[in-house]
Write an enzyme that holds these catalytic residues in place. Structure first.
Site, PDB file in Angstrom:
ATOM      1  N   GLY A 115       1.390   8.921   6.481  1.00  0.00           N
ATOM      2  CA  GLY A 115       1.144   8.859   7.920  1.00  0.00           C
ATOM      3  C   GLY A 115      -0.011   9.774   8.280  1.00  0.00           C
ATOM      4  CB  CYS A 123       0.903  10.733   1.466  1.00  0.00           C
ATOM      5  SG  CYS A 123      -0.642  11.510   1.997  1.00  0.00           S
ATOM      6  CE1 TYR A 124       3.634  13.853   8.992  1.00  0.00           C
ATOM      7  CE2 TYR A 124       5.460  12.339   8.616  1.00  0.00           C
ATOM      8  CZ  TYR A 124       4.871  13.342   9.366  1.00  0.00           C
ATOM      9  OH  TYR A 124       5.512  13.833  10.469  1.00  0.00           O
ATOM     10  CG  HIS A 163      -1.467   6.989  -0.795  1.00  0.00           C
ATOM     11  ND1 HIS A 163      -0.567   6.599   0.176  1.00  0.00           N
ATOM     12  CD2 HIS A 163      -2.232   7.959  -0.236  1.00  0.00           C
ATOM     13  CE1 HIS A 163      -0.787   7.299   1.283  1.00  0.00           C
ATOM     14  NE2 HIS A 163      -1.786   8.131   1.067  1.00  0.00           N
ATOM     15  CD  GLU A 177       1.019   3.723  -1.411  1.00  0.00           C
ATOM     16  OE1 GLU A 177       0.644   4.100  -0.290  1.00  0.00           O
ATOM     17  OE2 GLU A 177       1.543   4.484  -2.246  1.00  0.00           O
ATOM     18  CB  SER A 190      -1.176 -25.641  10.651  1.00  0.00           C
ATOM     19  OG  SER A 190      -0.862 -24.802   9.546  1.00  0.00           O
ATOM     20  CB  SER A 222       2.929 -24.411   8.777  1.00  0.00           C
ATOM     21  OG  SER A 222       1.836 -25.136   8.269  1.00  0.00           O
TER      22      SER A 222
END
Length: 513
Positions: free
Chosen positions: A55, A82-83, A172, A174, A226, A231
């Site tokens: 964050g 992190c945060y 991080h 990720e 669509s 969809s």
């Protein structure tokens, strides 16, 4: 079947969706929840693990996002990123302060050393690159925690309380820049949370079909189709579940790529559903005649789509359920509570008020885009639909610069088809995330045979990207570009010049309009 669940608690991090995707890639189900979600609601989800996201705030600032300390008493493992790492340290009695000098702040790729005796680093190299983004410093870690990773400038890159299953990393894991980052997340899930890995698309398909059948009963379902990935997969799932109780209205506005309308119709021919294809090309082009401004085009197309959809729905009669292809990023990005709204998503663009429906069905609302594609394959949709590149809602209307005519659209369709055919034949479609042609409104002098021409310039666009938020122009081999150019100029009347767009995003956008 009830899946094991991991909660990704969002503190405003830019990578919150990516964390959730990484967890699901490890075959573990997870949901992203705002940090303001009541504890009772979180506890009722019976999570096997909780991940705190990063964050933009500092944990010691007044008004910064916090978490009720009770969450640490549940006996559930927690991974702070992190945060989230600093929040865990701050909440459990540690001390987080602003970094006193530039060496304590870390941003970007950082050489990092790991204690591979720690469960989250089990089986990984002792040294690697991690992606840092923190300007605060853990001056004191909470009691019961040990340091399990460090960098040249930071002794507490990662902390752990193995007894309680609490782990924190100041980088991080990720993102792709962190070496073995996904393996670290996998270790947290399997070594610490003892996940069973029970999240698969086959299981989701079967569970979703059963849930749809139970909810719909003998009611009618209406879906605006669509032809896009979301969809189309939604239509296939509903068709598998309720068959002839489903009506799909495919509004063919004449702004699709070559043969796409026929391909969409053919793709759904195997199901017993009601498929209504509305040939609305002439009415759309009549509304768009003389319109050059792209936003004006978009508004006209959106409004006319709803009008056509309304007319067709009236013919069907009373409808119990209206279905939408909403997917999980739509839900997250639309915001909840005080979470930031990235963009509001309106999948039907203005629901017709006459439709007497009990509720809206959104069977894909918990899936990410890559999961939607996996589900499409489970439902045996053809690959050209499942792997379809992003295609703007207004279609080719915003890939023809300036005013629209059927002649211009047909010219672009033919040129774009050659471009896509040659890219695929060369195997470059595996390296490029999106590629398409744009018919500019620039005309220039050319020579063909012994005659002078004054025809349109076609621009080719191709980009590589992981998230479509940023993109780099694709380095297509010159020989391939030459082949594409020669074919288009020789086979498509009205084009005598080809340009290749070599602008990245930013400063440009992927689409031209």
């Amino acid at each position: 079947m009830a899946h094991q669940t991991v909660i990704v608690l969002d503190f405003g991090g830019q990578y919150n969706q990516l964390i959730a995707r990484r967890v699901r890639e490890c075959n573990v189900y997870c949901e992203v929840k705002p940090y303001t979600t009541p504890l009772a609601e979180l506890k009722a989800m019976n999570p096997i693990g909780i991940i705190f996201t990063g964050g933009p705030n500092s944990v010691y600032e007044e008004g910064s996002p916090k978490v009720d300390p009770e969450i640490f008493t549940w006996g559930v493992p927690v991974l702070g990123i992190c945060y989230g790492c600093q929040l865990m340290a701050h909440t459990l009695g540690g001390q987080v302060t602003p970094a006193q000098d530039d060496t304590a702040r870390e941003y970007g790729k950082t050489e990092t050393w790991y204690n591979t005796n720690s469960p989250i680093f089990k089986g990984l190299p002792q040294q690697g690159i991690s992606w840092m983004s923190h300007g605060d410093y853990m001056a004191q870690v909470p009691q019961g925690f040990e340091l399990v990773a460090h960098s040249a400038n930071c002794p507490n890159v990662a902390i752990a309380n193995e007894e309680k299953g609490f782990y924190g990393v100041q980088y991080h894991p990720e993102v792709n820049h962190t070496e073995n980052g996904v393996k670290m997340i996998r270790n947290f899930l399997y070594e610490v949370c003892h996940a069973a890995g029970d999240w698969t698309m086959e299981d989701y398909k079967n569970t979703a079909i059963a849930a749809i059948r139970e909810k719909v009963g003998d009611g009618k379902v209406l879906l605006a189709l669509s032809g896009g990935v979301d969809s189309s997969v939604c239509a296939a799932l509903l068709a598998e579940a309720v068959g002839s109780q489903l009506t799909c209205v495919f509004v063919d506005h004449g702004l699709m790529r070559k043969n796409e309308g026929d391909e969409v119709e053919a793709a759904f021919s195997k199901w017993a559903m009601n498929f209504v294809r509305v040939d609305a090309e002439s009415r759309f082009l009549a509304k768009l005649a003389g319109v050059e401004e792209p936003e004006h085009k978009r508004k006209i197309i959106g409004e006319e789509f709803i009008r056509v959809f309304e007319e067709e729905a009236k013919k069907i009669g009373a409808v119990d359920f209206l279905a939408q292809g909403t997917i999980y990023p739509d839900v997250i990005e639309s915001g909840a509570g005080d979470a930031a709204v990235i963009k509001s998503h309106h999948n039907v663009g203005g629901l017709p008020d006459y439709v007497d429906f009990k509720e809206i069905l959104e069977p894909l609302r918990l899936l990410f885009k890559d999961e939607v594609r996996q589900l499409g394959r489970e439902l045996q949709l053809p690959e050209y639909l499942v792997s379809r590149q992003p295609f703007p809602g207004p279609g080719l209307a915003i890939r023809v610069i300036g005013d629209l005519t059927k002649e211009k659209l047909d010219t672009l369709r033919d040129a774009d088809a050659i471009y896509r055919e040659e890219i695929a034949a060369a195997g470059e479609d595996k390296n490029i995330n999106q590629y398409f042609a744009v018919l500019t409104n620039t005309r220039s002098v050319g020579v063909m045979g012994d005659g002078r021409t004054y025809d349109y310039t076609l621009a080719l666009r191709a980009v590589t990207t992981s998230d479509f938020m940023t993109a780099d122009w694709a380095r297509i081999p010159y020989d391939l570009l030459d082949k594409i150019s020669v074919r288009i100029v020789n086979e498509v009347p009205g084009i005598n010049r080809i340009c290749y767009d070599i602008t990245s995003k930013p400063p440009a956008t992927i689409e031209w309009e």
